[in-house]
Design an enzyme around this catalytic site. Structure first.
Site, PDB file in Angstrom:
ATOM      1  N   ASP A 249       0.909  -1.279  -0.011  1.00  0.00           N
ATOM      2  CA  ASP A 249       0.001  -0.023   0.216  1.00  0.00           C
ATOM      3  C   ASP A 249       1.066   1.247  -0.112  1.00  0.00           C
ATOM      4  OD1 ASP A 249       0.728  -0.342   2.703  1.00  0.00           O
ATOM      5  OD2 ASP A 249      -1.204  -0.168   3.674  1.00  0.00           O
ATOM      6  N   SER A 250       2.260   0.905   0.103  1.00  0.00           N
ATOM      7  CA  SER A 250       3.325   2.411  -0.187  1.00  0.00           C
ATOM      8  C   SER A 250       2.770   2.881  -1.530  1.00  0.00           C
ATOM      9  CB  SER A 250       4.707   1.786  -0.162  1.00  0.00           C
ATOM     10  OG  SER A 250       4.893   0.613  -0.918  1.00  0.00           O
TER      11      SER A 250
ATOM     12  N   ASP B 256      -0.491  -6.252   0.012  1.00  0.00           N
ATOM     13  CA  ASP B 256      -0.947  -5.552   0.843  1.00  0.00           C
ATOM     14  C   ASP B 256      -2.505  -5.431   1.267  1.00  0.00           C
ATOM     15  OD1 ASP B 256       1.054  -5.184   2.586  1.00  0.00           O
ATOM     16  OD2 ASP B 256       1.416  -3.162   1.863  1.00  0.00           O
TER      17      ASP B 256
ATOM     18  N   LYS C 134      -0.713  -9.650   3.108  1.00  0.00           N
ATOM     19  CA  LYS C 134       0.137  -9.064   4.066  1.00  0.00           C
ATOM     20  C   LYS C 134      -0.654  -8.236   5.076  1.00  0.00           C
ATOM     21  CE  LYS C 134       3.707  -6.024   3.825  1.00  0.00           C
ATOM     22  NZ  LYS C 134       3.160  -4.866   4.815  1.00  0.00           N
TER      23      LYS C 134
ATOM     24  N   GLU D 239      -0.847  -5.645   9.005  1.00  0.00           N
ATOM     25  CA  GLU D 239      -0.020  -5.365   9.909  1.00  0.00           C
ATOM     26  C   GLU D 239      -0.950  -5.277  11.470  1.00  0.00           C
ATOM     27  OE1 GLU D 239       1.010  -1.346   7.115  1.00  0.00           O
ATOM     28  OE2 GLU D 239       0.316  -1.018   9.232  1.00  0.00           O
TER      29      GLU D 239
ATOM     30  N   GLU E 280       9.882  -3.773  10.783  1.00  0.00           N
ATOM     31  CA  GLU E 280      10.026  -2.469  10.033  1.00  0.00           C
ATOM     32  C   GLU E 280      10.790  -1.509  11.107  1.00  0.00           C
ATOM     33  OE1 GLU E 280       8.556   1.068   7.202  1.00  0.00           O
ATOM     34  OE2 GLU E 280       7.447  -0.798   7.676  1.00  0.00           O
TER      35      GLU E 280
END
EC number: 2.1.2.11
Length: 270
Positions: A42-43, A86, A116, A118, A185
């Protein structure tokens, strides 16, 4: 490439490489370079869509870009990198049912092989459990979690012993729940090394030191295409300046080859 291949790489000591892609061109580049894993992160909200954070990215946008990335691969299917996507903000935090629908849409309608997400709060662990039970491979992400930017910022995480023990506990919980790999991270390198030795699944670091099972980077940062790169991700070349110079050279060449005399003016009708 399949998720279990990454676990095999960890067991054999082979370092894992993961790079991001957001369209067919970037996908072709990272595939040709030999990346093991391609992450449609999603970056892309910041790299490709111009947002200040990852939060505005929608599920439909993630699907759109994942389809484009999949079209960029040229190798046969069994030789392609592992494609991970993501889950965007609020596509899974609101409960397992919504998470299954979101992840299922990505895997069914694109060529993604895993998702993925978080965090490791109890609500997220419940989501991971449901996804894994539904046959959806899940990669975890702890430490600096960009979707929590308004709560945690972009600061280095887990700096004290209590928070470090908590992160290890969360990592072990994600492994037990079924995650096949974990991104760490912007955490201290000694913490990442500890996680690597305590977990049976691969620990893939970004800003977490070298003692990890693998490394992940945002491709645009590595190529120097973004105006500013994180301190833990120095560019491999000044791609932004190289592109500007190439484009400027073409513009100047085109302008210098244009006729020097103005075209004749048309006579007025009256």
């Amino acid at each position: 490439m399949r998720p279990f291949d990454l676990i095999r790489f960890k067991q054999s000591g082979r370092p894992i490489t993961m790079l991001t892609a957001w369209d067919c061109l970037s996908a072709a580049l990272v595939e040709a370079a030999g990346a093991d894993v391609v992450l449609v992160g999603d970056s892309l909200g910041m790299v490709a869509l111009g947002h200040a954070t990852t939060l505005p990215v929608t599920l439909d946008q993630m699907l759109h870009h994942t389809l484009a990335v999949a079209r960029g691969f040229t190798a046969s299917h069994d030789q392609q990198p592992l494609l991970v996507c993501d889950l965007p903000f609020l596509s899974y935090q609101c409960g397992p049912d919504l998470a299954v629908a979101a992840a299922g849409k990505l895997l069914k309608e694109s060529s993604a092989a895993a998702v993925k997400l978080e965090g490791a709060d109890p609500e997220i662990v419940a989501v991971v459990d449901r996804l894994v039970r539904m046959g959806i491979p899940v990669m975890g992400h702890l430490g600096l979690t960009p979707q929590a930017v308004h709560r945690l910022g972009y600061r280095r995480q887990a700096l004290d012993p209590v928070s470090q023990d908590r992160l290890i506990e969360q990592a072990l919980t994600l492994e037990k729940t079924g995650c096949f790999a974990l991104v760490l991270e912007h955490v201290p390198s000694e913490l990442a090394a500890r996680a690597r030795h305590e977990l049976g699944i691969p620990v893939i670091g970004i800003g977490a030191g070298d003692d990890c099972d693998g490394q992940v980077r945002v491709t645009a940062d590595l190529l120097g295409l973004t105006p500013h790169q994180p301190p833990f991700s120095p560019p491999q070349l000044n791609g932004r300046q190289l592109c500007i110079e190439a484009l400027r050279g073409w513009i100047q060449e085109h302008q210098s080859s244009s006729p020097t005399t103005a075209p004749p003016q048309a006579e007025p009708d009256c």
